[in-house]
Design a protein around this motif. Structure first.
Motif, PDB file in Angstrom:
ATOM      1  N   PHE A 110      39.712  37.131  46.319  1.00 54.65           N
ATOM      2  CA  PHE A 110      38.654  36.671  47.226  1.00 54.65           C
ATOM      3  C   PHE A 110      38.680  37.444  48.541  1.00 54.65           C
ATOM      4  CE2 PHE A 110      37.223  34.067  50.787  1.00 54.65           C
ATOM      5  CZ  PHE A 110      35.930  33.747  50.382  1.00 54.65           C
ATOM      6  N   PHE A 111      39.834  37.492  49.193  1.00 61.11           N
ATOM      7  CA  PHE A 111      39.894  38.188  50.478  1.00 61.11           C
ATOM      8  C   PHE A 111      39.794  39.701  50.289  1.00 61.11           C
ATOM      9  CE2 PHE A 111      41.820  34.136  51.960  1.00 61.11           C
ATOM     10  CZ  PHE A 111      40.879  33.863  52.947  1.00 61.11           C
ATOM     11  N   GLY A 112      40.201  40.195  49.123  1.00 60.46           N
ATOM     12  CA  GLY A 112      39.978  41.608  48.845  1.00 60.46           C
ATOM     13  C   GLY A 112      38.493  41.934  48.824  1.00 60.46           C
ATOM     14  N   ALA A 113      37.702  41.041  48.240  1.00 62.63           N
ATOM     15  CA  ALA A 113      36.252  41.238  48.207  1.00 62.63           C
ATOM     16  C   ALA A 113      35.631  41.003  49.581  1.00 62.63           C
ATOM     17  CB  ALA A 113      35.624  40.309  47.174  1.00 62.63           C
ATOM     18  N   LEU A 114      36.100  39.961  50.304  1.00 63.43           N
ATOM     19  CA  LEU A 114      35.537  39.664  51.618  1.00 63.43           C
ATOM     20  C   LEU A 114      35.837  40.774  52.623  1.00 63.43           C
ATOM     21  CD1 LEU A 114      33.931  37.478  53.157  1.00 63.43           C
ATOM     22  CD2 LEU A 114      36.130  36.500  53.858  1.00 63.43           C
ATOM     23  N   ALA A 115      36.909  41.510  52.412  1.00 59.91           N
ATOM     24  CA  ALA A 115      37.232  42.632  53.300  1.00 59.91           C
ATOM     25  C   ALA A 115      36.169  43.724  53.233  1.00 59.91           C
ATOM     26  CB  ALA A 115      38.601  43.211  52.948  1.00 59.91           C
ATOM     27  N   ARG A 116      35.308  43.672  52.229  1.00 61.43           N
ATOM     28  CA  ARG A 116      34.199  44.629  52.100  1.00 61.43           C
ATOM     29  C   ARG A 116      32.878  44.028  52.577  1.00 61.43           C
ATOM     30  NH1 ARG A 116      37.155  45.093  47.323  1.00 61.43           N
ATOM     31  NH2 ARG A 116      35.614  43.907  46.119  1.00 61.43           N
ATOM     32  N   SER A 117      32.947  42.874  53.238  1.00 63.10           N
ATOM     33  CA  SER A 117      31.743  42.212  53.744  1.00 63.10           C
ATOM     34  C   SER A 117      31.038  43.083  54.779  1.00 63.10           C
ATOM     35  CB  SER A 117      32.119  40.873  54.387  1.00 63.10           C
ATOM     36  OG  SER A 117      31.019  40.294  55.071  1.00 63.10           O
ATOM     37  N   LEU A 122      34.277  38.979  59.693  1.00 64.41           N
ATOM     38  CA  LEU A 122      34.822  38.418  58.460  1.00 64.41           C
ATOM     39  C   LEU A 122      35.632  39.456  57.698  1.00 64.41           C
ATOM     40  CD1 LEU A 122      31.876  36.233  57.097  1.00 64.41           C
ATOM     41  CD2 LEU A 122      33.969  35.449  58.206  1.00 64.41           C
ATOM     42  N   ALA A 123      35.133  40.684  57.678  1.00 64.79           N
ATOM     43  CA  ALA A 123      35.855  41.747  56.971  1.00 64.79           C
ATOM     44  C   ALA A 123      37.213  42.000  57.608  1.00 64.79           C
ATOM     45  CB  ALA A 123      35.020  43.026  56.965  1.00 64.79           C
ATOM     46  N   GLY A 124      37.283  41.961  58.925  1.00 66.00           N
ATOM     47  CA  GLY A 124      38.546  42.183  59.617  1.00 66.00           C
ATOM     48  C   GLY A 124      39.540  41.070  59.367  1.00 66.00           C
ATOM     49  N   ARG A 181      22.832  32.933  49.228  1.00 66.50           N
ATOM     50  CA  ARG A 181      22.050  33.693  50.217  1.00 66.50           C
ATOM     51  C   ARG A 181      22.932  34.693  50.953  1.00 66.50           C
ATOM     52  NH1 ARG A 181      19.795  28.542  51.316  1.00 66.50           N
ATOM     53  NH2 ARG A 181      21.097  28.288  53.182  1.00 66.50           N
ATOM     54  N   LEU A 182      24.101  34.259  51.369  1.00 68.05           N
ATOM     55  CA  LEU A 182      24.992  35.144  52.110  1.00 68.05           C
ATOM     56  C   LEU A 182      25.547  36.257  51.217  1.00 68.05           C
ATOM     57  CD1 LEU A 182      26.984  32.613  54.326  1.00 68.05           C
ATOM     58  CD2 LEU A 182      25.229  34.220  55.067  1.00 68.05           C
ATOM     59  N   GLY A 186      25.092  40.517  51.471  1.00 64.58           N
ATOM     60  CA  GLY A 186      26.280  41.349  51.617  1.00 64.58           C
ATOM     61  C   GLY A 186      27.347  40.753  52.515  1.00 64.58           C
ATOM     62  N   ILE A 187      27.220  39.460  52.833  1.00 65.17           N
ATOM     63  CA  ILE A 187      28.158  38.813  53.747  1.00 65.17           C
ATOM     64  C   ILE A 187      29.254  38.065  52.998  1.00 65.17           C
ATOM     65  CG2 ILE A 187      28.427  37.159  55.630  1.00 65.17           C
ATOM     66  CD1 ILE A 187      26.823  39.651  56.375  1.00 65.17           C
ATOM     67  N   ALA A 188      28.870  37.207  52.075  1.00 68.33           N
ATOM     68  CA  ALA A 188      29.806  36.341  51.366  1.00 68.33           C
ATOM     69  C   ALA A 188      30.243  36.963  50.044  1.00 68.33           C
ATOM     70  CB  ALA A 188      29.173  34.971  51.129  1.00 68.33           C
ATOM     71  N   VAL A 189      31.157  36.287  49.388  1.00 67.18           N
ATOM     72  CA  VAL A 189      31.731  36.753  48.126  1.00 67.18           C
ATOM     73  C   VAL A 189      31.128  35.969  46.967  1.00 67.18           C
ATOM     74  CG1 VAL A 189      33.860  36.932  46.775  1.00 67.18           C
ATOM     75  CG2 VAL A 189      33.891  37.400  49.246  1.00 67.18           C
ATOM     76  N   ASP A 190      30.839  36.659  45.892  1.00 66.49           N
ATOM     77  CA  ASP A 190      30.396  36.015  44.659  1.00 66.49           C
ATOM     78  C   ASP A 190      31.627  35.393  43.992  1.00 66.49           C
ATOM     79  OD1 ASP A 190      29.464  35.205  42.205  1.00 66.49           O
ATOM     80  OD2 ASP A 190      28.792  37.185  41.551  1.00 66.49           O
ATOM     81  N   ARG A 191      31.793  34.092  44.129  1.00 66.21           N
ATOM     82  CA  ARG A 191      32.991  33.425  43.638  1.00 66.21           C
ATOM     83  C   ARG A 191      33.118  33.499  42.117  1.00 66.21           C
ATOM     84  NH1 ARG A 191      35.653  29.747  47.091  1.00 66.21           N
ATOM     85  NH2 ARG A 191      34.908  29.944  49.217  1.00 66.21           N
ATOM     86  N   GLU A 192      32.008  33.401  41.428  1.00 66.14           N
ATOM     87  CA  GLU A 192      32.069  33.410  39.974  1.00 66.14           C
ATOM     88  C   GLU A 192      32.615  34.731  39.450  1.00 66.14           C
ATOM     89  OE1 GLU A 192      32.123  32.111  36.273  1.00 66.14           O
ATOM     90  OE2 GLU A 192      31.615  30.857  38.012  1.00 66.14           O
TER      91      GLU A 192
END
Length: 251
Positions: A110-117, A122-124, A181-182, A186-192
């Motif tokens: 999850f945080f690996g993906a969010l780091a690319r937000s 949030l990415a930081g 929406r997020l 390109g802001i949030a992570v696709d959890r699925e």
């Protein structure tokens, strides 16, 4: 994407970290031995530090004059947006290890993906969190294998803990319209999309621990809507006591 959506998203992640950090902090001076006591306390501090950054960002985005402390200490249960698995009682050491293993196995991708937000803040935060989460996963998975492949009693107790907690793990992948929406922005992570790597990690560690993966015959959700278990009220009563008793208190 709206500022309200971004505020809510940062608040959700901050509440997850805050409740997890508080639960782990309950092991301070109560660990099974000194080194593990220190390890659990350090992991708790990682989550509290993460909560501070996320709640401070949520307060900034909200722009209503609140800060991280007011968000942490002056909201009631129904205003919290953490996942239910985060607020469950600490239980015994096996309960804690099972809960954190299931969450850690999710946090790494999850945080690996969010780091690319596309959101730089949030990415930081995520770039720091993913490093911590890799250590957390090594810790919890190592203990799960030791307990599952240990004595008859340790095996039975972590197996029972796994059955008790498993149904709450499904909420890790729950996505609503706000997060959709997020994610589209390109802001949030696709959890699925994280289900496959989570399943792989979980299956590998459970096999090494000699534990059977529970069936998916029950699940419970509601934390993102503010529908919580009774346990959150007790957690907040302890967490918020000083600020409620002495408003504006500062050390």
């Amino acid at each position: 994407m709206s500022e309200r959506d971004l505020f809510e998203y940062a608040l959700r992640l901050g509440d997850d970290a805050l409740t997890l950090g508080h639960r782990l902090s309950e092991w301070c001076s109560n660990g099974p031995y000194l080194e593990e006591d220190i390890a659990l306390t350090n992991i708790a501090l990682d989550h509290i530090g993460r909560a501070r950054m996320l709640l401070a960002y949520a307060a900034k985005v909200e722009g209503a004059g609140r800060d991280e402390d007011q968000l942490a200490y002056l909201r009631d249960c129904r205003e919290f947006r953490n996942l239910l698995i985060c607020e469950l009682p600490r239980g015994d050491f096996g309960d804690t290890i099972v809960r954190h293993f299931l969450i850690d196995a999710f946090h790494v991708p999850f945080f690996g993906a969010l780091a690319r937000s596309d959101d730089p803040t949030l990415a930081g935060i995520a770039a720091k969190a993913v490093k911590e989460s890799r250590y957390h996963l090594r810790h919890s998975s190592g203990w799960l294998v030791r307990l599952g492949d240990g004595t008859g009693e340790s095996h039975a107790r972590v197996g029972a803990a796994l059955s008790r907690v498993w149904g709450y793990s499904h909420e890790l992948f729950a996505t609503d319209e706000l997060e959709t929406r997020l994610a589209d922005a390109g802001i949030a992570v696709d959890r699925e999309a994280l289900r496959a790597p989570w399943n792989q990690t979980v299956n590998e560690v459970l096999a090494a621990a000699g534990l059977e993966r529970p069936g998916d015959d029950w699940r419970i959700e509601g934390g993102r809507r503010g529908d919580h278990t009774e346990h959150l009220g007790y957690l907040l009563a302890e967490l918020q006591f000083l600020q409620r008793a002495y408003p504006g208190l500062q050390w």
